[in-house]
Design an enzyme around this catalytic site. Sequence first.
Site, PDB file in Angstrom:
ATOM      1  N   GLY A  98      -0.637  -0.792  -4.744  1.00 12.34           N
ATOM      2  CA  GLY A  98      -1.232   0.456  -5.205  1.00 12.34           C
ATOM      3  C   GLY A  98      -1.255   1.505  -4.117  1.00 12.34           C
ATOM      4  O   GLY A  98      -0.766   1.294  -3.008  1.00 12.34           O
ATOM      5  N   MET A 108       5.523   2.178  -3.582  1.00 14.77           N
ATOM      6  CA  MET A 108       6.626   2.978  -4.112  1.00 14.77           C
ATOM      7  C   MET A 108       7.945   2.210  -4.038  1.00 14.77           C
ATOM      8  O   MET A 108       8.760   2.257  -4.961  1.00 14.77           O
ATOM      9  CB  MET A 108       6.731   4.292  -3.333  1.00 14.77           C
ATOM     10  CG  MET A 108       5.557   5.240  -3.539  1.00 14.77           C
ATOM     11  SD  MET A 108       5.543   6.600  -2.337  1.00 14.77           S
ATOM     12  CE  MET A 108       7.062   7.463  -2.788  1.00 14.77           C
ATOM     13  N   GLU A 131       0.834  -1.192   0.000  1.00  7.54           N
ATOM     14  CA  GLU A 131       0.000   0.000   0.000  1.00  7.54           C
ATOM     15  C   GLU A 131       0.871   1.245   0.000  1.00  7.54           C
ATOM     16  O   GLU A 131       1.747   1.397   0.852  1.00  7.54           O
ATOM     17  CB  GLU A 131      -0.909   0.033   1.236  1.00  7.54           C
ATOM     18  CG  GLU A 131      -1.889  -1.130   1.327  1.00  7.54           C
ATOM     19  CD  GLU A 131      -2.661  -1.151   2.633  1.00  7.54           C
ATOM     20  OE1 GLU A 131      -3.868  -1.421   2.582  1.00  7.54           O
ATOM     21  OE2 GLU A 131      -2.049  -0.907   3.696  1.00  7.54           O
ATOM     22  N   CYS A 132       0.650   2.126  -0.951  1.00  7.69           N
ATOM     23  CA  CYS A 132       1.223   3.473  -0.998  1.00  7.69           C
ATOM     24  C   CYS A 132       2.748   3.459  -0.877  1.00  7.69           C
ATOM     25  O   CYS A 132       3.434   3.159  -1.840  1.00  7.69           O
ATOM     26  CB  CYS A 132       0.571   4.356   0.064  1.00  7.69           C
ATOM     27  SG  CYS A 132       0.699   6.120  -0.321  1.00  7.69           S
ATOM     28  N   GLY A 133       3.298   3.772   0.294  1.00  8.71           N
ATOM     29  CA  GLY A 133       4.745   3.781   0.440  1.00  8.71           C
ATOM     30  C   GLY A 133       5.374   2.444   0.105  1.00  8.71           C
ATOM     31  O   GLY A 133       6.459   2.375  -0.495  1.00  8.71           O
TER      32      GLY A 133
END
Length: 466
Positions: free
Chosen positions: A435, A338, A333-335
């Site tokens: 994502g 990335m 998720e998110c970080g």
Amino acid sequence: MNFPRLVLAGLSGGTGKTIVTLGLCRAFKNLGKKIKPFKKGPDYIDARWLGLASGNFATNLDPFLMPVDKLKALFLEKGVGFDISIVEGNRGLFDGKDVQGSCSTAELARLINAPVILAIDCTKMTRTVAAIVAGCKAFEEGFNLAGVILNRTAGERHRNILQKSIETYTDVPVLGMLPKLSENPIPERHMGLVSNTEYGPQDESLDILGKMAQDCIDLDKVFEIASNSGVIPGNHDPLWSGIELVTDKQPVIGVVRDEALWFYYEENFEALAKAGAKIVEVSLVSTDKWPELDGLYLGGGFPETLAAELSSNIFIRDHVRALADSGLPIYAECGGFMYLGEDVEYEGKKFPMSGVLPISTCLCAKPQGLGYTSGKIIQENSFFPVGTEIVGHEFHYSLCISRTGGNPVYGLKLDRGKGMADGYDGMIKSNVYAGYNHIHALGAPCWAGNFVKAALKFKEGNIQDI
């Protein structure tokens, strides 16, 4: 059952309600009270600070992210055994996701039948404060505005006219008046308060706020209000009904929990454990060797602030890529998403990441996705059946850039939210799903069981790439 509780709300973001709530938590803790903190809405940073102030983990409550019966069950289960439950609201008291105020702090207060104490920023305001208080009390039915705490007051004359105005024109008691601080004991950044993992003198700052609350707030009256809340209405199903044990073989799911990634809901771990997983913590920053894993969960955080350290840890970067290539189920998720990309661009520099996914991310000056999300799963994956309705939230300053020739496959089509590209989120590669969207396990009951099933297949060598 006596269940002392209250909701601390504000008129908008930035009114100082978090500072007031932290002060109350630390003040009650100093008085020997056992406090259970809650944070309304999808907020990881404030929740972490509330935990530090009270000495107990904070739990997030959100009527958008989870069904109402689960929200009530969660509040009851987590608040049992404490002297007082303190819920910090978010944004303005009546601000929700639509003009009706759905999922607002006021709605949450009604759901758990909790009295509301309103923190008001009184900067450059005197008699008008009475009109604000009267208006808030009359605006909606079914919630109890039990008192106000006046924040950022300028001096005795200012405080005197504020209190007399409210007493003259309303029947809402003034429970405290806080001075204007010369500087914020806890610095702020684009996502609100700076995280405690980045800021050193935590207890010193919280002790300042606790002393201010003890000196300036009628704590006995606040506790009396909380103690007279009454019963929580409705029937409450068991919290974990719907999440069944998948296996007793305890597949091992690694959770990245370090200075870079630490945005998680504790209930997500509980759901995985209820489904049969054994949870172990691992780090992307440390060079320590990881245990053998059957699954990997990478939450959100601030990978950009530790981009150099993450990039220089080539051993772990290579290990994560090798795990993905081996078919290990990975949810990010998110970080965490990335980190799974090729690189992160931050302050004009590019930092190589694990290279699992054919994308790059670039940090921008303004938010690229902010708020609640909803959508439907459109591609087969290890975690959600096709057609599953997903609700969640996103808050990211990074922009997702597809690599040339990457040909990304997205699993989630959003009808609310930005996602990674043109309303799509949840990139899928083999058994990886990653994502910007954050979910709560109580709002996505299939997630934990499917994660554990995928981990069990990997453990037993029955790997099926999506």
